[in-house]
Design a protein around this motif. Structure first.
Motif, PDB file in Angstrom:
ATOM      1  N   GLY A  90     -15.026  37.007  -1.373  1.00  0.00           N
ATOM      2  CA  GLY A  90     -15.451  37.777  -0.214  1.00  0.00           C
ATOM      3  C   GLY A  90     -14.356  37.910   0.817  1.00  0.00           C
ATOM      4  O   GLY A  90     -13.215  37.489   0.619  1.00  0.00           O
ATOM      5  N   MET A  91     -14.728  38.502   1.948  1.00  0.00           N
ATOM      6  CA  MET A  91     -13.792  38.729   3.035  1.00  0.00           C
ATOM      7  C   MET A  91     -13.605  37.456   3.852  1.00  0.00           C
ATOM      8  O   MET A  91     -14.565  36.731   4.108  1.00  0.00           O
ATOM      9  N   ARG A  92     -12.387  37.204   4.248  1.00  0.00           N
ATOM     10  CA  ARG A  92     -12.105  36.051   5.092  1.00  0.00           C
ATOM     11  C   ARG A  92     -12.532  36.359   6.522  1.00  0.00           C
ATOM     12  O   ARG A  92     -12.159  37.379   7.096  1.00  0.00           O
ATOM     13  N   CYS A  93     -13.341  35.474   7.092  1.00  0.00           N
ATOM     14  CA  CYS A  93     -13.782  35.595   8.476  1.00  0.00           C
ATOM     15  C   CYS A  93     -13.368  34.341   9.244  1.00  0.00           C
ATOM     16  O   CYS A  93     -13.192  33.278   8.643  1.00  0.00           O
ATOM     17  N   GLU A  94     -13.251  34.459  10.544  1.00  0.00           N
ATOM     18  CA  GLU A  94     -12.967  33.297  11.385  1.00  0.00           C
ATOM     19  C   GLU A  94     -14.300  32.665  11.753  1.00  0.00           C
ATOM     20  O   GLU A  94     -15.089  33.244  12.502  1.00  0.00           O
ATOM     21  N   PRO A  95     -14.602  31.468  11.221  1.00  0.00           N
ATOM     22  CA  PRO A  95     -15.944  30.914  11.418  1.00  0.00           C
ATOM     23  C   PRO A  95     -16.190  30.433  12.851  1.00  0.00           C
ATOM     24  O   PRO A  95     -15.278  29.953  13.522  1.00  0.00           O
ATOM     25  N   PHE A  96     -17.423  30.589  13.297  1.00  0.00           N
ATOM     26  CA  PHE A  96     -17.831  29.954  14.541  1.00  0.00           C
ATOM     27  C   PHE A  96     -17.936  28.457  14.300  1.00  0.00           C
ATOM     28  O   PHE A  96     -18.241  28.018  13.180  1.00  0.00           O
ATOM     29  N   ASP A 171     -22.245  36.868  22.027  1.00  0.00           N
ATOM     30  CA  ASP A 171     -22.249  36.583  20.588  1.00  0.00           C
ATOM     31  C   ASP A 171     -23.413  35.673  20.213  1.00  0.00           C
ATOM     32  O   ASP A 171     -24.037  35.861  19.159  1.00  0.00           O
ATOM     33  N   TYR A 172     -23.702  34.690  21.082  1.00  0.00           N
ATOM     34  CA  TYR A 172     -24.782  33.756  20.741  1.00  0.00           C
ATOM     35  C   TYR A 172     -26.127  34.485  20.676  1.00  0.00           C
ATOM     36  O   TYR A 172     -26.958  34.191  19.805  1.00  0.00           O
ATOM     37  N   ALA A 173     -26.333  35.429  21.567  1.00  0.00           N
ATOM     38  CA  ALA A 173     -27.578  36.200  21.531  1.00  0.00           C
ATOM     39  C   ALA A 173     -27.721  36.933  20.205  1.00  0.00           C
ATOM     40  O   ALA A 173     -28.815  37.008  19.626  1.00  0.00           O
ATOM     41  N   LEU A 174     -26.603  37.444  19.695  1.00  0.00           N
ATOM     42  CA  LEU A 174     -26.639  38.144  18.408  1.00  0.00           C
ATOM     43  C   LEU A 174     -26.856  37.155  17.258  1.00  0.00           C
ATOM     44  O   LEU A 174     -27.590  37.453  16.301  1.00  0.00           O
ATOM     45  N   LEU A 175     -26.238  35.961  17.350  1.00  0.00           N
ATOM     46  CA  LEU A 175     -26.448  34.939  16.322  1.00  0.00           C
ATOM     47  C   LEU A 175     -27.925  34.548  16.260  1.00  0.00           C
ATOM     48  O   LEU A 175     -28.483  34.378  15.167  1.00  0.00           O
ATOM     49  N   GLU A 176     -28.555  34.388  17.413  1.00  0.00           N
ATOM     50  CA  GLU A 176     -29.990  34.057  17.453  1.00  0.00           C
ATOM     51  C   GLU A 176     -30.816  35.171  16.799  1.00  0.00           C
ATOM     52  O   GLU A 176     -31.732  34.891  16.003  1.00  0.00           O
ATOM     53  N   LYS A 177     -30.501  36.395  17.147  1.00  0.00           N
ATOM     54  CA  LYS A 177     -31.237  37.535  16.595  1.00  0.00           C
ATOM     55  C   LYS A 177     -31.100  37.587  15.074  1.00  0.00           C
ATOM     56  O   LYS A 177     -32.094  37.729  14.346  1.00  0.00           O
ATOM     57  N   GLY A 209     -13.499  41.540  15.040  1.00  0.00           N
ATOM     58  CA  GLY A 209     -14.417  41.653  16.170  1.00  0.00           C
ATOM     59  C   GLY A 209     -15.882  41.804  15.809  1.00  0.00           C
ATOM     60  O   GLY A 209     -16.738  41.910  16.688  1.00  0.00           O
ATOM     61  N   LYS A 210     -16.210  41.785  14.508  1.00  0.00           N
ATOM     62  CA  LYS A 210     -17.585  41.980  14.046  1.00  0.00           C
ATOM     63  C   LYS A 210     -18.124  40.687  13.446  1.00  0.00           C
ATOM     64  O   LYS A 210     -17.402  39.969  12.753  1.00  0.00           O
ATOM     65  N   ILE A 211     -19.392  40.374  13.722  1.00  0.00           N
ATOM     66  CA  ILE A 211     -20.009  39.150  13.221  1.00  0.00           C
ATOM     67  C   ILE A 211     -20.523  39.359  11.796  1.00  0.00           C
ATOM     68  O   ILE A 211     -21.191  40.354  11.501  1.00  0.00           O
ATOM     69  N   TYR A 212     -20.209  38.374  10.930  1.00  0.00           N
ATOM     70  CA  TYR A 212     -20.655  38.390   9.541  1.00  0.00           C
ATOM     71  C   TYR A 212     -21.378  37.084   9.219  1.00  0.00           C
ATOM     72  O   TYR A 212     -21.018  36.019   9.738  1.00  0.00           O
TER      73      TYR A 212
END
Length: 316
Positions: A90-96, A171-177, A209-212
């Motif tokens: 898969g694509m490499r992402c920068e993890p939270f 970002d956290y609001a989007l993670l919760e959603k 800049g996009k959350i995965y």
């Protein structure tokens, strides 16, 4: 005993990094792609146990792959393809640096904390008078820090995550959603198979800049399932629920005096115990996926994975 894959040591073309986790070995290609090999290692209490579990890696990888596909319309995820039963590219992402834990029932570590008198988990208030395995009015999110290997994840509140700058408020609001939406989909899919998705964890990262959504989802390593049939009766009687998750391994360890604390020894894992764990993983696969589990060839697992991964990498 069947063969188990407990370590890998690949050198793929354009490989720029490798990370050996508790269960997964992750190879970075050109700093842009990741090859995640799901080994047969098993961990509990943040400790890798001394024996591998045959077919466990295949079970985890194939369940996660199926659920990544099923939730792709809810949140974009890192997966490109699964060229081998034990590997995903898969694509490499920068993890939270946090894991999103979502719970619909009071059990496991949350119950152990509640039983000791705590009425708050990660800043979330828990009402008095609840019993083990009781359903919450609505699912709750109880995040943890994502620890480096050798360290324990720690509970943390939403407010502290934002205050520390670990995740921005936006970002956290989007993670919760995303977390609640994926959990709702997993709950629906489990119910279709006569199971209850009790709790689970999700990991997310950013790419351009996009959350995965990254890593595994809805596997017995990251999730807990109850059988729906008999749940209410067992709850009423105060008896243990019939469940499919890794919790039975933790319970076995605790019964044998091991909780990952300093000075404690991992109890002997007999061939019979290892076989029983393997069968439990296969059982969950067949229940949650709704198809017979087809065992992959095990004559030379490392070579099989390498050939399958190389074939796909050549096309990227």
């Amino acid at each position: 005993m069947e063969k188990a894959l407990v370590r890998t040591n690949y050198q793929f073309p354009n490989q720029t990094d490798v990370y050996i986790g508790k269960v997964r070995d992750v190879y970075t290609i050109k700093d842009d792609y990741m090859v995640m090999v799901v080994s047969d290692r098993i961990s509990a209490f943040d400790v890798v146990l001394p024996k591998g579990i045959p077919y466990k890696g295949q079970v985890l990888n194939q369940i996660a792959s199926r659920f990544l596909d099923a939730t792709a319309e809810i949140v974009p995820n890192w997966k490109i393809a699964s060229p081998d039963p034990m590997a995903t590219i898969g694509m490499r992402c920068e993890p939270f640096s946090v894991e999103m834990i979502v719970r619909a029932y009071l059990c496991g570590s949350a119950w152990r904390s509640y039983k000791s008198g705590n009425r708050e988990i990660c800043g979330v208030k828990i009402p008095d008078g609840m019993v083990e395995n009781q359903k919450f009015p609505t699912p709750i999110i109880t995040p943890t820090t994502k620890a480096d290997q050798g360290f324990h994840d720690e509970d943390i509140s939403k407010e502290e995550i934002i205050a520390r700058g670990m995740v921005s408020a936006e970002d956290y609001a989007l993670l919760e959603k995303y977390t609640l939406a994926i959990f709702a989909k997993g709950t629906e899919m489990a119910a279709d198979k006569g199971l209850i998705l009790v709790d689970t964890k999700y990991e997310f990262g950013k790419r351009h800049g996009k959350i995965y959504l990254i890593d595994e989802i809805h596997t017995p390593d990251s999730s807990r399932y109850f059988y729906a049939e008999g749940y209410e009766e067992l709850l009423r009687k105060g008896e243990p629920q019939r469940q499919l998750s890794k919790e039975f391994v933790r319970e076995w360890l605790m019964e044998n005096g091991f909780m990952g604390k300093e000075g404690q020894q991992v109890p002997e894992m007999t061939d019979a115990f290892v076989e029983s764990v393997s069968q439990r993983y296969i059982e969950l696969y067949e229940l949650i996926i709704g198809e017979p589990f087809v065992k992959a060839p095990i004559d030379d697992i490392p070579e099989r994975i390498q050939n399958n991964v190389l074939n796909l990498l050549a096309r990227l």
